[in-house]
Design an enzyme around this catalytic site. Structure first.
Site, PDB file in Angstrom:
ATOM      1  N   CYS A  55       0.827  -1.203   0.000  1.00 23.96           N
ATOM      2  CA  CYS A  55       0.000   0.000   0.000  1.00 23.96           C
ATOM      3  C   CYS A  55       0.863   1.257   0.000  1.00 23.96           C
ATOM      4  O   CYS A  55       0.354   2.368  -0.185  1.00 23.96           O
ATOM      5  CB  CYS A  55      -0.944   0.018   1.202  1.00 23.96           C
ATOM      6  SG  CYS A  55      -0.104   0.162   2.801  1.00 23.96           S
ATOM      7  N   ARG A  57       4.152   1.275  -1.732  1.00 27.20           N
ATOM      8  CA  ARG A  57       5.236   1.266  -2.714  1.00 27.20           C
ATOM      9  C   ARG A  57       4.906   0.394  -3.920  1.00 27.20           C
ATOM     10  O   ARG A  57       4.124  -0.567  -3.841  1.00 27.20           O
ATOM     11  CB  ARG A  57       6.535   0.778  -2.073  1.00 27.20           C
ATOM     12  CG  ARG A  57       6.537  -0.674  -1.640  1.00 27.20           C
ATOM     13  CD  ARG A  57       7.804  -1.046  -0.871  1.00 27.20           C
ATOM     14  NE  ARG A  57       7.863  -0.372   0.421  1.00 27.20           N
ATOM     15  CZ  ARG A  57       8.717   0.614   0.714  1.00 27.20           C
ATOM     16  NH1 ARG A  57       9.583   1.021  -0.185  1.00 27.20           N
ATOM     17  NH2 ARG A  57       8.701   1.172   1.913  1.00 27.20           N
ATOM     18  N   GLN A 125       6.081  -9.251   3.207  1.00 28.90           N
ATOM     19  CA  GLN A 125       5.748  -8.808   1.853  1.00 28.90           C
ATOM     20  C   GLN A 125       6.944  -8.955   0.918  1.00 28.90           C
ATOM     21  O   GLN A 125       6.792  -9.365  -0.237  1.00 28.90           O
ATOM     22  CB  GLN A 125       5.255  -7.360   1.886  1.00 28.90           C
ATOM     23  CG  GLN A 125       3.892  -7.211   2.546  1.00 28.90           C
ATOM     24  CD  GLN A 125       3.522  -5.769   2.826  1.00 28.90           C
ATOM     25  OE1 GLN A 125       4.379  -4.929   3.094  1.00 28.90           O
ATOM     26  NE2 GLN A 125       2.244  -5.469   2.780  1.00 28.90           N
ATOM     27  N   GLY A 194     -13.248  -6.349   3.239  1.00 28.75           N
ATOM     28  CA  GLY A 194     -11.976  -6.937   2.843  1.00 28.75           C
ATOM     29  C   GLY A 194     -11.301  -7.627   4.010  1.00 28.75           C
ATOM     30  O   GLY A 194     -10.955  -6.983   5.002  1.00 28.75           O
ATOM     31  N   MET A 198      -4.750  -6.435   6.046  1.00 25.30           N
ATOM     32  CA  MET A 198      -5.135  -5.168   6.679  1.00 25.30           C
ATOM     33  C   MET A 198      -6.499  -5.272   7.354  1.00 25.30           C
ATOM     34  O   MET A 198      -6.691  -4.808   8.478  1.00 25.30           O
ATOM     35  CB  MET A 198      -5.127  -4.039   5.657  1.00 25.30           C
ATOM     36  CG  MET A 198      -3.747  -3.503   5.351  1.00 25.30           C
ATOM     37  SD  MET A 198      -3.842  -1.916   4.542  1.00 25.30           S
ATOM     38  CE  MET A 198      -2.111  -1.558   4.367  1.00 25.30           C
TER      39      MET A 198
END
Length: 342
Positions: A55, A57, A125, A194, A198
């Site tokens: 979110c 890069r 990530q 969602g 997150m």
């Protein structure tokens, strides 16, 4: 196998260089990254490639013997795949030389390039981005060693310093922003759209705070059902979102969609709403900001809270830098030794 004629480069953009909303047009979702990596295989100018998107890069790490041609290929591919203006993409992306690329990656895995300094999610990530490239056979000697060393360095930073102790995630900061913006938030109904990383973190934080009115919504209903039972929340089917969203005082969105899924018309003009958009690309139509009944917070709006978070751990940064320097030195020694025997 290591090829001494090849070198590492990076073309990318992150939250420190521009507003996040400015690079959502080149953001690649899971399918987009898969397509991009497949195209790399026939590029003839890029030998290895890892695509890292979060979110905060969008970054393309690559190995080539011609930086100019490789960067031109990446830009042209994004123009084609995302249907965006070439001059815009060129103005957006920053090129890093080999030494700068290595420095940057090791700082990324350490968490010091994150909006939330010291956060742990970035390490997973980076590892996921590397694993995906590895599965598609897009890494070899140089990127394998570089990413493995950077990931090991990130783990060492967290083991030997306090940089991650008490570190917030973007999701935690979002909940703090809700509490600061809406002082009576505890009496408000909250919808989380969602159930990715997150969304789940927002759920866990709200659950830990014992919030009494949480509802979950997810494209995959089974996932939302399972979490709804586990955390004793309400459940809203994704297909009912547009019609039912106006029943909730606070809406948190963290879903991957190419275009906005929430619009001003979805809400009741007689009521006030707080929307927190953690999606990239954005889940909430930016025109919602023009609605006087809607308060909209996106990832860019969380930077002020994140900055306060940085100051708390400022004293650990010197220790982190020493570890990074040591690990980069080891990696560079590996390269020198490889060149001796090639």
């Amino acid at each position: 196998m290591y090829n001494p004629k090849m070198d590492i480069g990076l073309l990318g953009i992150n939250h420190t260089q521009t507003a996040i909303k400015n690079f959502e047009s080149i953001f690649l979702n899971k399918e987009g990254k898969l397509l991009f990596r497949e195209a790399v295989k026939s590029s003839h100018v890029i030998d290895e490639c890892v695509v890292l998107t979060t979110c905060n890069r969008v970054e393309f790490y690559f190995v080539t013997n011609n930086f100019e041609k490789a960067t031109e290929w990446i830009i042209s591919r994004l123009v084609y795949q995302k249907n965006v203006d070439k001059k815009f993409v060129e103005s957006l992306l920053k090129f890093y030389s080999s030494s700068d690329t290595i420095q940057h990656l090791f700082h990324v895995t350490a968490g010091v390039e994150s909006m939330v300094v010291g956060e742990n999610e970035i390490l997973s990530q980076v590892k996921d981005a590397y694993d995906e490239a590895l599965k598609q056979k897009l890494t070899s000697g140089l990127l394998n060693k570089c990413f493995q060393s950077a990931i090991a360095s990130g783990k060492r930073v967290r083991a030997e310093t306090e940089i991650s102790r008490g570190a917030y995630s973007v999701s935690s900061i979002a909940i703090d922003a809700i509490r600061q913006t809406k002082l009576d938030y505890f009496g408000a109904s909250i919808l989380i759209v969602g159930m990715g990383t997150m969304g789940r973190r927002c759920l866990k934080k709200l659950h830990a705070l014992a919030h009494p009115s949480i509802t979950l919504c997810n494209r995959t209903l089974d996932v939302a059902k399972r979490l709804s039972v586990e955390y004793e929340t309400g459940l809203l089917e994704y297909g009912e979102l547009a019609l039912s969203i106006n029943q909730y005082d606070i809406v948190i969105t963290a879903i991957t969609e190419r275009k906005p899924i929430i619009f001003s018309k979805n809400f009741d003009d007689r009521l006030n709403y707080l929307l927190v958009d953690l999606g990239l690309p954005r889940n909430v139509d930016p025109q919602c900001e023009e609605n006087e009944n809607i308060t909209l917070i996106n990832v860019d709006g969380l930077k002020e809270i994140a900055t306060k978070n940085v100051k708390r751990r400022q004293g650990e940064l010197a220790k982190v830098e020493l570890i990074i320097e040591d690990e980069i030195s080891r990696f560079n020694d590996w390269i020198v030794n490889k060149k001796k025997y090639v």
